[in-house]
Design a protein around this motif. Sequence first.
Motif, PDB file in Angstrom:
ATOM      1  N   LEU A   1       5.502  -0.814  -9.994  1.00 31.43           N
ATOM      2  CA  LEU A   1       5.956  -1.537  -8.809  1.00 31.43           C
ATOM      3  C   LEU A   1       6.552  -2.896  -9.147  1.00 31.43           C
ATOM      4  O   LEU A   1       7.160  -3.532  -8.291  1.00 31.43           O
ATOM      5  CB  LEU A   1       4.810  -1.710  -7.805  1.00 31.43           C
ATOM      6  N   GLY A   2       6.344  -3.365 -10.359  1.00 30.92           N
ATOM      7  CA  GLY A   2       6.944  -4.615 -10.812  1.00 30.92           C
ATOM      8  C   GLY A   2       6.347  -5.876 -10.198  1.00 30.92           C
ATOM      9  O   GLY A   2       7.015  -6.899 -10.118  1.00 30.92           O
ATOM     10  N   LEU A   3       5.082  -5.814  -9.776  1.00 29.83           N
ATOM     11  CA  LEU A   3       4.464  -6.983  -9.161  1.00 29.83           C
ATOM     12  C   LEU A   3       4.032  -7.981 -10.227  1.00 29.83           C
ATOM     13  O   LEU A   3       3.562  -7.590 -11.292  1.00 29.83           O
ATOM     14  CB  LEU A   3       3.222  -6.580  -8.348  1.00 29.83           C
ATOM     15  N   PRO A   4       4.152  -9.269  -9.921  1.00 33.68           N
ATOM     16  CA  PRO A   4       3.566 -10.267 -10.824  1.00 33.68           C
ATOM     17  C   PRO A   4       2.050 -10.074 -10.863  1.00 33.68           C
ATOM     18  O   PRO A   4       1.452  -9.593  -9.884  1.00 33.68           O
ATOM     19  CB  PRO A   4       3.914 -11.609 -10.166  1.00 33.68           C
ATOM     20  N   ALA A   5       1.432 -10.445 -11.970  1.00 37.37           N
ATOM     21  CA  ALA A   5      -0.010 -10.253 -12.127  1.00 37.37           C
ATOM     22  C   ALA A   5      -0.796 -10.915 -10.997  1.00 37.37           C
ATOM     23  O   ALA A   5      -1.766 -10.336 -10.495  1.00 37.37           O
ATOM     24  CB  ALA A   5      -0.470 -10.787 -13.485  1.00 37.37           C
ATOM     25  N   GLU A   6      -0.397 -12.095 -10.603  1.00 29.95           N
ATOM     26  CA  GLU A   6      -1.119 -12.805  -9.539  1.00 29.95           C
ATOM     27  C   GLU A   6      -1.071 -12.019  -8.223  1.00 29.95           C
ATOM     28  O   GLU A   6      -2.082 -11.891  -7.530  1.00 29.95           O
ATOM     29  CB  GLU A   6      -0.520 -14.194  -9.337  1.00 29.95           C
ATOM     30  N   THR A   7       0.079 -11.474  -7.886  1.00 30.29           N
ATOM     31  CA  THR A   7       0.220 -10.683  -6.663  1.00 30.29           C
ATOM     32  C   THR A   7      -0.575  -9.386  -6.765  1.00 30.29           C
ATOM     33  O   THR A   7      -1.255  -8.981  -5.816  1.00 30.29           O
ATOM     34  CB  THR A   7       1.704 -10.370  -6.387  1.00 30.29           C
TER      35      THR A   7
ATOM     36  N   TYR B   1       0.836  -1.203   0.000  1.00 29.94           N
ATOM     37  CA  TYR B   1       0.000   0.000   0.000  1.00 29.94           C
ATOM     38  C   TYR B   1       0.870   1.252   0.000  1.00 29.94           C
ATOM     39  O   TYR B   1       0.581   2.214  -0.722  1.00 29.94           O
ATOM     40  CB  TYR B   1      -0.919   0.033   1.221  1.00 29.94           C
ATOM     41  N   ALA B   2       1.928   1.254   0.798  1.00 37.22           N
ATOM     42  CA  ALA B   2       2.814   2.422   0.870  1.00 37.22           C
ATOM     43  C   ALA B   2       3.513   2.654  -0.473  1.00 37.22           C
ATOM     44  O   ALA B   2       3.627   3.800  -0.930  1.00 37.22           O
ATOM     45  CB  ALA B   2       3.833   2.246   1.991  1.00 37.22           C
ATOM     46  N   ARG B   3       3.969   1.594  -1.107  1.00 35.73           N
ATOM     47  CA  ARG B   3       4.633   1.726  -2.413  1.00 35.73           C
ATOM     48  C   ARG B   3       3.655   2.243  -3.468  1.00 35.73           C
ATOM     49  O   ARG B   3       4.006   3.102  -4.281  1.00 35.73           O
ATOM     50  CB  ARG B   3       5.223   0.393  -2.846  1.00 35.73           C
ATOM     51  N   TYR B   4       2.437   1.702  -3.463  1.00 33.88           N
ATOM     52  CA  TYR B   4       1.420   2.154  -4.424  1.00 33.88           C
ATOM     53  C   TYR B   4       1.109   3.643  -4.209  1.00 33.88           C
ATOM     54  O   TYR B   4       1.107   4.430  -5.155  1.00 33.88           O
ATOM     55  CB  TYR B   4       0.146   1.316  -4.276  1.00 33.88           C
ATOM     56  N   ALA B   5       0.845   4.019  -2.959  1.00 34.79           N
ATOM     57  CA  ALA B   5       0.507   5.410  -2.663  1.00 34.79           C
ATOM     58  C   ALA B   5       1.673   6.340  -3.006  1.00 34.79           C
ATOM     59  O   ALA B   5       1.464   7.426  -3.551  1.00 34.79           O
ATOM     60  CB  ALA B   5       0.107   5.562  -1.190  1.00 34.79           C
ATOM     61  N   ALA B   6       2.895   5.922  -2.719  1.00 36.81           N
ATOM     62  CA  ALA B   6       4.064   6.739  -3.058  1.00 36.81           C
ATOM     63  C   ALA B   6       4.174   6.925  -4.570  1.00 36.81           C
ATOM     64  O   ALA B   6       4.491   8.023  -5.046  1.00 36.81           O
ATOM     65  CB  ALA B   6       5.335   6.090  -2.503  1.00 36.81           C
ATOM     66  N   ALA B   7       3.887   5.868  -5.327  1.00 44.21           N
ATOM     67  CA  ALA B   7       3.939   5.973  -6.788  1.00 44.21           C
ATOM     68  C   ALA B   7       2.868   6.934  -7.298  1.00 44.21           C
ATOM     69  O   ALA B   7       3.129   7.741  -8.197  1.00 44.21           O
ATOM     70  CB  ALA B   7       3.763   4.594  -7.427  1.00 44.21           C
TER      71      ALA B   7
ATOM     72  N   LEU C   1       1.386   9.376  -5.553  1.00 45.72           N
ATOM     73  CA  LEU C   1       1.529  10.727  -5.004  1.00 45.72           C
ATOM     74  C   LEU C   1       2.910  11.328  -5.256  1.00 45.72           C
ATOM     75  O   LEU C   1       3.155  12.479  -4.907  1.00 45.72           O
ATOM     76  CB  LEU C   1       1.232  10.713  -3.501  1.00 45.72           C
ATOM     77  N   HIS C   2       3.821  10.528  -5.825  1.00 45.01           N
ATOM     78  CA  HIS C   2       5.178  10.982  -6.131  1.00 45.01           C
ATOM     79  C   HIS C   2       5.939  11.432  -4.883  1.00 45.01           C
ATOM     80  O   HIS C   2       6.719  12.391  -4.944  1.00 45.01           O
ATOM     81  CB  HIS C   2       5.159  12.101  -7.182  1.00 45.01           C
ATOM     82  N   HIS C   3       5.710  10.754  -3.771  1.00 51.78           N
ATOM     83  CA  HIS C   3       6.387  11.120  -2.531  1.00 51.78           C
ATOM     84  C   HIS C   3       6.354   9.932  -1.569  1.00 51.78           C
ATOM     85  O   HIS C   3       5.281   9.524  -1.138  1.00 51.78           O
ATOM     86  CB  HIS C   3       5.692  12.333  -1.909  1.00 51.78           C
ATOM     87  N   ALA C   4       7.526   9.402  -1.231  1.00 55.72           N
ATOM     88  CA  ALA C   4       7.604   8.191  -0.408  1.00 55.72           C
ATOM     89  C   ALA C   4       7.004   8.373   0.989  1.00 55.72           C
ATOM     90  O   ALA C   4       6.280   7.501   1.474  1.00 55.72           O
ATOM     91  CB  ALA C   4       9.061   7.732  -0.287  1.00 55.72           C
ATOM     92  N   ASP C   5       7.297   9.506   1.638  1.00 54.99           N
ATOM     93  CA  ASP C   5       6.765   9.717   2.991  1.00 54.99           C
ATOM     94  C   ASP C   5       5.239   9.814   2.974  1.00 54.99           C
ATOM     95  O   ASP C   5       4.575   9.301   3.865  1.00 54.99           O
ATOM     96  CB  ASP C   5       7.361  10.976   3.628  1.00 54.99           C
ATOM     97  N   GLU C   6       4.697  10.478   1.975  1.00 53.50           N
ATOM     98  CA  GLU C   6       3.241  10.562   1.865  1.00 53.50           C
ATOM     99  C   GLU C   6       2.647   9.189   1.613  1.00 53.50           C
ATOM    100  O   GLU C   6       1.576   8.865   2.116  1.00 53.50           O
ATOM    101  CB  GLU C   6       2.832  11.510   0.742  1.00 53.50           C
ATOM    102  N   GLY C   7       3.340   8.372   0.836  1.00 50.49           N
ATOM    103  CA  GLY C   7       2.870   7.020   0.578  1.00 50.49           C
ATOM    104  C   GLY C   7       2.734   6.229   1.867  1.00 50.49           C
ATOM    105  O   GLY C   7       1.719   5.563   2.101  1.00 50.49           O
ATOM    106  N   ALA C   8       3.741   6.323   2.720  1.00 51.65           N
ATOM    107  CA  ALA C   8       3.693   5.620   4.004  1.00 51.65           C
ATOM    108  C   ALA C   8       2.568   6.156   4.885  1.00 51.65           C
ATOM    109  O   ALA C   8       1.845   5.387   5.527  1.00 51.65           O
ATOM    110  CB  ALA C   8       5.040   5.751   4.719  1.00 51.65           C
ATOM    111  N   SER C   9       2.388   7.468   4.902  1.00 51.89           N
ATOM    112  CA  SER C   9       1.319   8.069   5.710  1.00 51.89           C
ATOM    113  C   SER C   9      -0.062   7.659   5.216  1.00 51.89           C
ATOM    114  O   SER C   9      -0.954   7.357   6.010  1.00 51.89           O
ATOM    115  CB  SER C   9       1.431   9.599   5.705  1.00 51.89           C
ATOM    116  N   VAL C  10      -0.228   7.637   3.910  1.00 49.81           N
ATOM    117  CA  VAL C  10      -1.515   7.241   3.341  1.00 49.81           C
ATOM    118  C   VAL C  10      -1.789   5.763   3.639  1.00 49.81           C
ATOM    119  O   VAL C  10      -2.913   5.394   3.984  1.00 49.81           O
ATOM    120  CB  VAL C  10      -1.569   7.533   1.827  1.00 49.81           C
ATOM    121  N   ALA C  11      -0.779   4.928   3.517  1.00 47.75           N
ATOM    122  CA  ALA C  11      -0.954   3.506   3.831  1.00 47.75           C
ATOM    123  C   ALA C  11      -1.396   3.337   5.279  1.00 47.75           C
ATOM    124  O   ALA C  11      -2.319   2.562   5.575  1.00 47.75           O
ATOM    125  CB  ALA C  11       0.339   2.734   3.575  1.00 47.75           C
ATOM    126  N   GLU C  12      -0.778   4.055   6.183  1.00 44.71           N
ATOM    127  CA  GLU C  12      -1.157   3.960   7.590  1.00 44.71           C
ATOM    128  C   GLU C  12      -2.560   4.500   7.832  1.00 44.71           C
ATOM    129  O   GLU C  12      -3.319   3.945   8.626  1.00 44.71           O
ATOM    130  CB  GLU C  12      -0.138   4.686   8.478  1.00 44.71           C
TER     131      GLU C  12
END
Length: 168
Positions: free
Chosen positions: A135-141, A57-63, A65-76
């Motif tokens: 994010l490079g996730l396999p389709a199944e994941t 969730y944090a990686r998706y949100a960071a992608a 929102l273009h900001h890693a810290d915001e991604g972590a905050s949004v995930a939380e």
Amino acid sequence: MSESAAQLPASLPHPIRPLSGRHSLPPSSGTERGGAPATAVARLSYEAFCARYRRLYARYAAARLHHADEGASVAEAALSCLARRWPEALACESPAAVGWKTVTGIVEASVRPGTRPAVRLPGRQADTVILRHRLGLPAETAAEVMGISRSEFSTLHQAALRTLSQDL
């Protein structure tokens, strides 16, 4: 509150907790099969869910929102919101779909003007492209993260790729 958390929309109906923080589940007086307290079962399943999806969730949100810290905050923030709805999510066919809807809703509310992509894909199609290609996730994941079947994911992803190829 951190600087990135302060940048989230004021309308969020939940507090933002740090990555290492625990979210509390609503109290319950019932019991699950086998006599185990419902709160203990719910807490364990919620903690397992968080362990599985927090980083994704944090990686998706960071992608988005273009900001890693915001991604972590949004995930939380999404996991905190989900904690209050966890018994309801467990009653659904796919708790992962409930979690995904929660995180994508908060991400959408957090996107700043001017940061939207030039090619506009419908939300779930765009999500398949982000999960697979950014994010490079396999389709199944990626399908599991979104809480949908592999075939539904494939259909959405192919539609997104067709749209993108037409716009190039």
